[in-house]
Scaffold this motif. Structure first.
Motif, PDB file in Angstrom:
ATOM      1  N   VAL A 210       1.093  -4.385  17.365  1.00 45.47           N
ATOM      2  CA  VAL A 210       2.370  -4.040  18.176  1.00 45.47           C
ATOM      3  C   VAL A 210       3.061  -3.572  16.621  1.00 45.47           C
ATOM      4  CG1 VAL A 210       4.766  -5.624  18.238  1.00 45.47           C
ATOM      5  CG2 VAL A 210       2.709  -5.945  19.476  1.00 45.47           C
ATOM      6  N   SER A 211       3.336  -3.550  15.300  1.00 46.74           N
ATOM      7  CA  SER A 211       4.063  -3.409  14.393  1.00 46.74           C
ATOM      8  C   SER A 211       3.101  -2.078  13.566  1.00 46.74           C
ATOM      9  CB  SER A 211       3.498  -4.709  13.427  1.00 46.74           C
ATOM     10  OG  SER A 211       4.487  -5.602  13.211  1.00 46.74           O
ATOM     11  N   THR A 212       1.854  -1.110  13.746  1.00 44.50           N
ATOM     12  CA  THR A 212       1.636  -0.359  13.790  1.00 44.50           C
ATOM     13  C   THR A 212       1.984   0.678  13.704  1.00 44.50           C
ATOM     14  OG1 THR A 212      -0.275  -0.547  15.128  1.00 44.50           O
ATOM     15  CG2 THR A 212      -1.125  -1.459  13.666  1.00 44.50           C
ATOM     16  N   GLU A 213       3.110   0.912  14.920  1.00 43.71           N
ATOM     17  CA  GLU A 213       3.751   2.071  15.165  1.00 43.71           C
ATOM     18  C   GLU A 213       4.439   2.010  14.142  1.00 43.71           C
ATOM     19  OE1 GLU A 213       4.429   2.537  19.336  1.00 43.71           O
ATOM     20  OE2 GLU A 213       2.355   1.440  19.574  1.00 43.71           O
ATOM     21  N   SER A 214       5.471   0.854  13.442  1.00 46.87           N
ATOM     22  CA  SER A 214       6.154   0.647  12.350  1.00 46.87           C
ATOM     23  C   SER A 214       5.810   1.302  10.897  1.00 46.87           C
ATOM     24  CB  SER A 214       7.027  -0.276  12.554  1.00 46.87           C
ATOM     25  OG  SER A 214       7.693  -0.514  13.519  1.00 46.87           O
ATOM     26  N   GLY A 215       4.435   1.303  10.842  1.00 47.07           N
ATOM     27  CA  GLY A 215       4.119   2.015   9.498  1.00 47.07           C
ATOM     28  C   GLY A 215       3.623   0.722   8.918  1.00 47.07           C
ATOM     29  N   ILE A 216       3.466  -0.899   9.385  1.00 49.54           N
ATOM     30  CA  ILE A 216       2.897  -1.687   8.932  1.00 49.54           C
ATOM     31  C   ILE A 216       0.627  -1.574   9.833  1.00 49.54           C
ATOM     32  CG2 ILE A 216       2.502  -4.272   9.031  1.00 49.54           C
ATOM     33  CD1 ILE A 216       5.313  -4.363   9.198  1.00 49.54           C
ATOM     34  N   PRO A 217      -0.056  -1.590   8.170  1.00 47.29           N
ATOM     35  CA  PRO A 217      -1.578  -1.250   8.955  1.00 47.29           C
ATOM     36  C   PRO A 217      -1.895  -2.686   9.307  1.00 47.29           C
ATOM     37  CG  PRO A 217      -1.520  -1.503   6.290  1.00 47.29           C
ATOM     38  CD  PRO A 217       0.394  -1.350   6.917  1.00 47.29           C
ATOM     39  N   ASP A 218      -2.717  -2.514  10.415  1.00 51.73           N
ATOM     40  CA  ASP A 218      -3.464  -3.778  10.952  1.00 51.73           C
ATOM     41  C   ASP A 218      -4.745  -4.145   9.542  1.00 51.73           C
ATOM     42  OD1 ASP A 218      -5.555  -2.470  11.414  1.00 51.73           O
ATOM     43  OD2 ASP A 218      -5.692  -2.706  13.772  1.00 51.73           O
ATOM     44  N   PHE A 219      -5.388  -5.308  10.315  1.00 53.58           N
ATOM     45  CA  PHE A 219      -6.198  -5.631   9.923  1.00 53.58           C
ATOM     46  C   PHE A 219      -7.756  -4.717   9.444  1.00 53.58           C
ATOM     47  CE2 PHE A 219      -2.782  -7.488   6.866  1.00 53.58           C
ATOM     48  CZ  PHE A 219      -3.638  -9.028   6.395  1.00 53.58           C
ATOM     49  N   ARG A 220      -7.965  -4.356  10.978  1.00 55.33           N
ATOM     50  CA  ARG A 220      -9.011  -5.114  11.638  1.00 55.33           C
ATOM     51  C   ARG A 220      -9.556  -3.470  12.845  1.00 55.33           C
ATOM     52  NH1 ARG A 220      -8.121 -10.396  11.607  1.00 55.33           N
ATOM     53  NH2 ARG A 220      -9.899 -11.896  11.276  1.00 55.33           N
ATOM     54  N   SER A 221      -9.013  -2.797  11.804  1.00 57.68           N
ATOM     55  CA  SER A 221      -9.137  -1.590  12.164  1.00 57.68           C
ATOM     56  C   SER A 221      -9.912  -0.605  11.401  1.00 57.68           C
ATOM     57  CB  SER A 221      -7.912  -0.367  13.299  1.00 57.68           C
ATOM     58  OG  SER A 221      -7.615  -0.458  11.450  1.00 57.68           O
ATOM     59  N   THR A 222     -10.360   0.675  11.578  1.00 65.29           N
ATOM     60  CA  THR A 222     -11.105   1.503  10.272  1.00 65.29           C
ATOM     61  C   THR A 222     -10.533   0.881   9.406  1.00 65.29           C
ATOM     62  OG1 THR A 222     -10.714   2.871  11.504  1.00 65.29           O
ATOM     63  CG2 THR A 222     -13.101   2.459  12.381  1.00 65.29           C
ATOM     64  N   ASP A 223      -9.162   1.696   9.537  1.00 67.20           N
ATOM     65  CA  ASP A 223      -8.961   2.253   7.935  1.00 67.20           C
ATOM     66  C   ASP A 223      -7.565   0.890   7.691  1.00 67.20           C
ATOM     67  OD1 ASP A 223      -7.325   2.738  10.360  1.00 67.20           O
ATOM     68  OD2 ASP A 223      -5.622   4.255   9.067  1.00 67.20           O
ATOM     69  N   GLY A 224      -7.855  -0.595   8.472  1.00 64.74           N
ATOM     70  CA  GLY A 224      -6.926  -1.843   8.019  1.00 64.74           C
ATOM     71  C   GLY A 224      -7.517  -2.394   6.757  1.00 64.74           C
TER      72      GLY A 224
END
Length: 238
Positions: A25-39
């Protein structure tokens, strides 16, 4: 009828909608997630992020903890995106009864949501471990080394670290909201982190919607799966 059209129809027909969201929900606000390939979990640090963000590490090496925390966990310039704004609008219209979030960034409240249950706490709340005085995120951001209260105590962010339990009151209220919901929308979460992921087991209705860019472990339980970004899926409610 496609998935988003079905989502809109179900929304019209429902009276108690609950939204449960994760990092997506927050990645589109520029906050990186934890578990994606570039998290965060796939970046290199002297210690793995899971270790740095643990209670043991915080107590033992607070200076190293705060160096990582200021650098990677605080995003003072982040603004609510379409998903946050759409959810706030749905609540204003009396459709959405609660937002349950695993995020700690406070963007739902910034967008105007009133009923937000923060499972993992918030970066906007910080308390002295000695006298319990409240301190803002800005104080943490602009401090150096280990932030200390005027009484000399260490200031701890009100976020749930690894090895710490969730707030039982927030957890129970989340369970109650999901039990009473006639529609449950889950978005931006891989549904792999427990106990949060187990919350959907309390939903007994037949309008379980999963919105995520990629498949989740619980897709088979959903009545509707939308493989799309949350912002794209919800922008029609703005």
């Amino acid at each position: 009828m496609n998935g988003i059209e079905t989502l809109h129809q179900w929304m019209q027909e429902s009276e108690r909608v609950v939204f449960f969201g994760g990092a997506g929900v927050s990645t589109e606000s520029g906050i990186p997630d934890f578990r994606s390939t570039d998290g965060l979990y796939n970046q290199q640090y002297d210690y793995p992020p899971e270790q740095i963000l643990s209670h043991t590490f915080f107590m033992r090496w607070p200076e190293e903890f705060f160096r990582f925390y200021r650098d990677k966990m605080l995003a003072p310039s982040a603004k609510p995106n379409k998903a946050h704004r759409a959810l706030a609008k749905l609540e204003e219209q009396g459709k959405l009864t609660a937002v349950i979030t695993q995020n700690i960034d406070g963007l739902h409240q910034m967008a105007g949501s009133k009923k937000v249950l923060e499972l993992h706490g918030s970066v906007h709340r910080n308390y002295c471990m000695r006298c319990h005085k409240f301190h803002s995120m800005e104080e943490i951001l602009h401090s150096e080394g280990v932030p200390r209260c005027s009484c000399g105590g260490i200031i701890k962010p009100d976020v749930v670290l690894y090895e710490e339990g969730l707030d039982q009151q927030v957890l129970q209220e989340s369970v109650d909201q999901i039990r009473r919901a006639d529609m449950l929308i889950i978005g931006g979460t891989s549904l792999t982190v427990y106990p949060a992921a187990g919350l959907l087991d309390y939903y007994t209705g037949n309008r379980l919607v999963l919105i995520n860019k990629t498949a989740t472990a619980r897709d088979g339980l959903a009545n509707l799966v939308i493989n799309e970004s949350i912002g794209k899926a919800l922008e029609g409610f703005l």
